[in-house]
Motif scaffolding. Structure first.
Motif, PDB file in Angstrom:
ATOM      1  N   ASP A 263     -25.104   4.562 -19.955  1.00  0.00           N
ATOM      2  CA  ASP A 263     -26.224   4.912 -19.079  1.00  0.00           C
ATOM      3  C   ASP A 263     -26.281   3.856 -17.986  1.00  0.00           C
ATOM      4  O   ASP A 263     -26.534   2.683 -18.256  1.00  0.00           O
ATOM      5  N   ILE A 264     -26.048   4.291 -16.726  1.00  0.00           N
ATOM      6  CA  ILE A 264     -25.948   3.350 -15.607  1.00  0.00           C
ATOM      7  C   ILE A 264     -27.043   3.614 -14.594  1.00  0.00           C
ATOM      8  O   ILE A 264     -27.255   4.751 -14.169  1.00  0.00           O
ATOM      9  N   THR A 265     -27.732   2.547 -14.207  1.00  0.00           N
ATOM     10  CA  THR A 265     -28.638   2.582 -13.067  1.00  0.00           C
ATOM     11  C   THR A 265     -28.107   1.590 -12.053  1.00  0.00           C
ATOM     12  O   THR A 265     -27.857   0.425 -12.390  1.00  0.00           O
ATOM     13  N   ALA A 266     -27.904   2.030 -10.809  1.00  0.00           N
ATOM     14  CA  ALA A 266     -27.279   1.158  -9.814  1.00  0.00           C
ATOM     15  C   ALA A 266     -28.004   1.242  -8.491  1.00  0.00           C
ATOM     16  O   ALA A 266     -28.390   2.329  -8.041  1.00  0.00           O
ATOM     17  N   GLU A 267     -28.167   0.099  -7.855  1.00  0.00           N
ATOM     18  CA  GLU A 267     -28.766   0.056  -6.526  1.00  0.00           C
ATOM     19  C   GLU A 267     -27.896   0.799  -5.521  1.00  0.00           C
ATOM     20  O   GLU A 267     -28.406   1.501  -4.662  1.00  0.00           O
ATOM     21  N   ASP A 268     -26.581   0.654  -5.650  1.00  0.00           N
ATOM     22  CA  ASP A 268     -25.666   1.377  -4.759  1.00  0.00           C
ATOM     23  C   ASP A 268     -24.830   2.345  -5.593  1.00  0.00           C
ATOM     24  O   ASP A 268     -25.343   3.328  -6.095  1.00  0.00           O
ATOM     25  N   ASP A 269     -23.549   2.076  -5.788  1.00  0.00           N
ATOM     26  CA  ASP A 269     -22.678   3.014  -6.492  1.00  0.00           C
ATOM     27  C   ASP A 269     -22.729   2.798  -8.001  1.00  0.00           C
ATOM     28  O   ASP A 269     -22.791   1.668  -8.484  1.00  0.00           O
ATOM     29  N   GLY A 270     -22.641   3.900  -8.732  1.00  0.00           N
ATOM     30  CA  GLY A 270     -22.678   3.796 -10.187  1.00  0.00           C
ATOM     31  C   GLY A 270     -21.395   3.239 -10.758  1.00  0.00           C
ATOM     32  O   GLY A 270     -21.393   2.238 -11.475  1.00  0.00           O
ATOM     33  N   ILE A 271     -20.264   3.893 -10.458  1.00  0.00           N
ATOM     34  CA  ILE A 271     -18.949   3.479 -10.954  1.00  0.00           C
ATOM     35  C   ILE A 271     -17.979   3.460  -9.790  1.00  0.00           C
ATOM     36  O   ILE A 271     -17.907   4.419  -9.018  1.00  0.00           O
ATOM     37  N   VAL A 272     -17.210   2.381  -9.676  1.00  0.00           N
ATOM     38  CA  VAL A 272     -16.164   2.283  -8.668  1.00  0.00           C
ATOM     39  C   VAL A 272     -14.860   1.933  -9.370  1.00  0.00           C
ATOM     40  O   VAL A 272     -14.746   0.866  -9.985  1.00  0.00           O
ATOM     41  N   GLY A 273     -13.887   2.840  -9.332  1.00  0.00           N
ATOM     42  CA  GLY A 273     -12.524   2.541  -9.749  1.00  0.00           C
ATOM     43  C   GLY A 273     -11.679   2.556  -8.490  1.00  0.00           C
ATOM     44  O   GLY A 273     -11.300   3.631  -8.022  1.00  0.00           O
ATOM     45  N   ARG A 274     -11.427   1.412  -7.920  1.00  0.00           N
ATOM     46  CA  ARG A 274     -10.856   1.363  -6.564  1.00  0.00           C
ATOM     47  C   ARG A 274      -9.526   2.092  -6.476  1.00  0.00           C
ATOM     48  O   ARG A 274      -9.278   2.859  -5.551  1.00  0.00           O
ATOM     49  N   ASP A 275      -8.640   1.858  -7.443  1.00  0.00           N
ATOM     50  CA  ASP A 275      -7.339   2.536  -7.439  1.00  0.00           C
ATOM     51  C   ASP A 275      -7.370   3.831  -8.241  1.00  0.00           C
ATOM     52  O   ASP A 275      -6.707   4.802  -7.899  1.00  0.00           O
ATOM     53  N   LEU A 276      -8.137   3.837  -9.334  1.00  0.00           N
ATOM     54  CA  LEU A 276      -8.201   5.001 -10.220  1.00  0.00           C
ATOM     55  C   LEU A 276      -9.482   4.944 -11.029  1.00  0.00           C
ATOM     56  O   LEU A 276      -9.887   3.882 -11.504  1.00  0.00           O
ATOM     57  N   PHE A 277     -10.119   6.104 -11.205  1.00  0.00           N
ATOM     58  CA  PHE A 277     -11.149   6.245 -12.225  1.00  0.00           C
ATOM     59  C   PHE A 277     -10.786   7.432 -13.094  1.00  0.00           C
ATOM     60  O   PHE A 277     -10.541   8.540 -12.593  1.00  0.00           O
ATOM     61  N   ALA A 278     -10.726   7.205 -14.423  1.00  0.00           N
ATOM     62  CA  ALA A 278     -10.422   8.272 -15.380  1.00  0.00           C
ATOM     63  C   ALA A 278     -11.510   8.317 -16.437  1.00  0.00           C
ATOM     64  O   ALA A 278     -11.919   7.281 -16.978  1.00  0.00           O
ATOM     65  N   LEU A 279     -11.978   9.541 -16.729  1.00  0.00           N
ATOM     66  CA  LEU A 279     -12.998   9.763 -17.759  1.00  0.00           C
ATOM     67  C   LEU A 279     -12.385  10.602 -18.865  1.00  0.00           C
ATOM     68  O   LEU A 279     -11.830  11.670 -18.603  1.00  0.00           O
ATOM     69  N   ASN A 280     -12.494  10.122 -20.115  1.00  0.00           N
ATOM     70  CA  ASN A 280     -11.871  10.817 -21.231  1.00  0.00           C
ATOM     71  C   ASN A 280     -12.796  10.751 -22.444  1.00  0.00           C
ATOM     72  O   ASN A 280     -12.981   9.680 -23.038  1.00  0.00           O
ATOM     73  N   GLU A 281     -13.426  11.886 -22.808  1.00  0.00           N
ATOM     74  CA  GLU A 281     -14.288  12.011 -23.991  1.00  0.00           C
ATOM     75  C   GLU A 281     -15.479  11.066 -23.970  1.00  0.00           C
ATOM     76  O   GLU A 281     -16.070  10.781 -25.007  1.00  0.00           O
ATOM     77  N   ALA A 282     -15.877  10.578 -22.807  1.00  0.00           N
ATOM     78  CA  ALA A 282     -17.035   9.703 -22.699  1.00  0.00           C
ATOM     79  C   ALA A 282     -18.253  10.502 -22.254  1.00  0.00           C
ATOM     80  O   ALA A 282     -18.125  11.577 -21.656  1.00  0.00           O
TER      81      ALA A 282
END
Length: 694
Positions: free
Chosen positions: A206-225
């Protein structure tokens, strides 16, 4: 601070091993990762969660009075309220502290694994977890535990330093795995940032962010989360715009719930969705109502509102929904990074661009508020997606493909937009609200189910050319048309090869500024009800070679299909508007019903094309009959008829036949009936100028 050091353990790692995580990796309908996903993401052995209880680990316990480091480990240094980790290994973090930090600065090439085992860590000056250097870091959220990481609203940096910028910040590869719960409070800027590859596997976050929630600069992968994000900026982004092979997002499985002030999901390269559940609100969601302006104010040589030649009523109550880019004298939009370039722009955006044209140079810092946005390619191969966005719901600056999945979309602009090409091969698209439904330079639908509502056009093939403002009807018109036709000939078209398409449009239903072709499927178009738009609208041709087409709407701009079509079609224009739900049925010479429909909006003209209609055969058209049969969206299959009003008997003398209550006509009734190239006539019989397709 108190510390105790007793040894260390180096977790074995596998150099160069790229394997899929057993039991986690999701595939498309063909049983394999799509080519785009394969090229973007792979997994190492360390990405999978493994038990640690029986291993040699370093235990680190936090409280506000001390930091206890169990086991003698020369690679761990406690510096006041900061734990510095300088060697690879497995570290178990637990306890609570209101002003502490874990700093990873590993000097070897191993993997640093941090086990969050009931940890509440807050910092008053910086990121609670900062990976300054490590070949790879794995944060494992232990099953059955709840963990919280909180950063301050302001950071204190060393001289010349500008990192970290998130509650969890890694300058190298980062994986978050495990089945526990993690709460991230990003009060300064972002929630979780990985400057290289960032993978989240199996965790509830559970993320609360002033700006961006998640940053994967080269890659972001979501798996069963299971990830929930409330962000002032973008929900999820991959931001590397310096390497053409990086900045990819792969959503394989799990769930992602986003409430973002900016874009929901945004990539500088590709976004691939394979499976999972996604609920996204961007920019506060779609407006309650989508405003439309009048189309003919200033159009056709400045003719204002009122009654136009031919007797068509264009008074205030019967005005069409205008596309903002119809405004006369407007500068065309220019394509930059794609955030602000749209073929269709709400009026407030036009005003801002016009102000700049007039010399006002104030920078527009309005954020992009799209649901899912990709710079190069957006590919949907599965999953359940619900998007409520202020701007486009699904957007690509180049290509967009839908091969599977169930999508429910609401937007203040386009539901599905690509600057270049949209290909839909399967899946389900439900568009509850949009300014325009589906828009691209080229659109191909081969299968799937599409059900959309649009304030303006349902489908729009824009041909890649400027449609801003009406073309003039002066001495240069012929030259302009020839140049436009030559430029647009190879710019793409609307191709319908199969599937089921339902369009409820207040503007044009199917609009192609080049050409259109239908070879299969079922298409129902209801609307517009105003005389400034048409259910079908095309510049060059609309050839139908197969499938069933019903296009019911107003008569002022109604078009039939092209005479070069291979399948028989007709357009019936009634002397007055018929109410929504009024039935139209066609009976063949044997008394069988070949086509039956009850359009769900008011209509005065209807185009019908069906494989059951045969050229040179005779038919009878009825209205207000009692129909029974298998009905979907007002269209009846295997219909039977009872009663009704016989309107006329007719024969299909050509592939495209025009009818009114008196029988066959050379062109459709109404000011602009008959289609492009059919010839439009005024009250005196002289040919009238043809407005461009919008």
């Amino acid at each position: 601070m108190k510390k105790s050091i007793k040894g260390r353990f180096l977790l074995p790692f596998f150099i160069g091993t790229a394997i899929m995580i057993a039991g986690c990796s999701k595939t498309n309908d063909n049983g394999t990762l799509t080519e785009q996903a394969q090229s973007a993401v792979s997994y190492d052995a360390e990405d999978a969660y493994t038990g640690w209880e029986e291993q040699d680990v370093t235990n680190i316990t936090f409280d506000d009075q001390s930091i206890d480091v169990e086991e003698d480990n020369n690679g761990v240094i406690v510096n006041e309220n900061t734990v510095e980790i300088h060697t690879s290994g497995t570290y178990v973090l637990e306890g609570s502290a209101t002003d502490s930090q874990v700093l990873v600065d590993a000097e070897d090439e191993g993997t640093v694994r941090l086990i969050l085992n009931g940890l509440s860590l807050e910092s008053t000056t910086t990121a609670p977890i900062f990976v300054k250097q490590a070949k790879k870091t794995v944060v494992s959220v232990e099953e059955g535990t709840s963990n919280t990481l909180t950063d301050p609203s302001e950071y204190v940096y060393e001289e010349d330093a500008d990192e970290p910028k998130a509650a969890i910040y890694s300058k190298d590869d980062l994986t978050v795995n495990g089945t526990g719960n993690l709460i991230v409070n990003g009060n300064y800027n972002d929630g979780i940032t990985g400057n290289d590859d960032l993978k989240i596997i199996g965790t509830t976050i559970d993320i609360t962010a002033e700006d961006d929630g998640i940053v994967g600069r080269d890659l972001f992968a979501l798996n069963e989360a299971l990830v929930t994000i409330d962000a002032g900026g973008d929900g999820v982004k991959s931001s590397n715009d310096a390497d053409e092979d990086k900045a990819n997002i792969v959503l394989e499985s799990g769930s992602l719930t986003i409430n973002a002030g900016g874009d929901g999901v945004q990539s500088e390269n590709t976004v691939t969705i394979l499976d999972g559940e996604y609920e996204i609100m961007a920019g506060g969601g779609s407006p309650e109502t989508i405003e439309a302006t009048t189309e003919f104010g200033g159009g056709f040589g400045g003719q204002g509102q009122g009654t136009m030649p031919g007797g068509q009523d264009f008074s205030e109550d019967n005005m069409p929904a205008e596309r903002p880019d119809d405004a006369e004298g407007m500068e065309p939009p220019t394509e930059g990074d794609g955030d602000d370039f749209e073929d269709r722009q709400p009026p407030e955006q036009m005003e801002e661009e016009q102000a700049q044209t007039n010399g006002e140079t104030e920078e527009d810092d309005t954020p992009s508020t799209k649901g899912i946005k990709a710079e190069n390619s957006l590919e949907i191969a599965g999953g359940t997606i619900a998007i409520d966005a202020n701007d486009d719901a699904l957007h690509s600056n180049k290509e967009l493909t839908v091969a599977a999945g169930e999508m429910t979309l609401a937007t203040g602009d386009d539901a599905v937009h690509a600057d270049e090409e949209i290909i839909i091969t399967n899946g389900s698209l439900q568009v509850d609200k949009s300014y325009e439904g589906i828009e691209a330079e080229s659109i191909t639908v081969s299968d799937g189910t599409i059900h959309l509502t649009a304030e303006d056009d349902g489908f729009n093939v824009n041909g890649g050319t400027d449609q801003m403002g009406m073309q003039g009807f002066g001495e240069n018109q012929t030259d302009n048309e020839e140049e436009s036709t030559e430029e647009e000939a190879d710019q793409g078209k609307l191709s319908i090869e199969g599937g089921y398409i339902y369009v409820d449009a207040n503007g044009d239903g199917l609009d192609s500024n080049t050409s259109a072709e239908m070879t299969g499927g079922t298409v129902l178009v209801y609307g517009p009800t105003n005389n400034g738009n048409g259910a079908l609208d095309y510049d060059q041709s609309f050839e139908i070679k197969g499938g069933t087409l019903i296009a019911a709407g107003s008569s002022g701009m109604a078009q039939g299909v092209s005479d070069s079509s291979e399948q028989a079609s007709f357009m019936m224009t009634f002397p007055e508007m018929l109410e929504a739900g009024s039935t139209v049925s066609v009976q063949d010479g044997n008394g069988d019903i070949v086509v039956a429909v009850a359009p769900e909006k008011d209509f005065q003209s209807v185009v019908i094309s069906s494989p059951d209609l045969q050229q040179d055969q005779s038919y009878t058209l009825y209205t207000d009959s009692g129909l029974s049969g298998d009905e979907t969206d007002g269209f009846f299959e295997d219909a039977t008829m009872e009663g009704g009003t016989k309107v006329l008997e007719f024969s299909l003398t050509s592939t495209m036949t025009y009818l009114d209550e008196s029988g066959e006509t050379e062109q459709a009734s109404g000011m602009f009936g008959g289609g492009r190239g059919q010839g439009r006539q005024g009250q005196d019989g002289s040919e009238m100028p043809q407005p461009p397709s919008q």
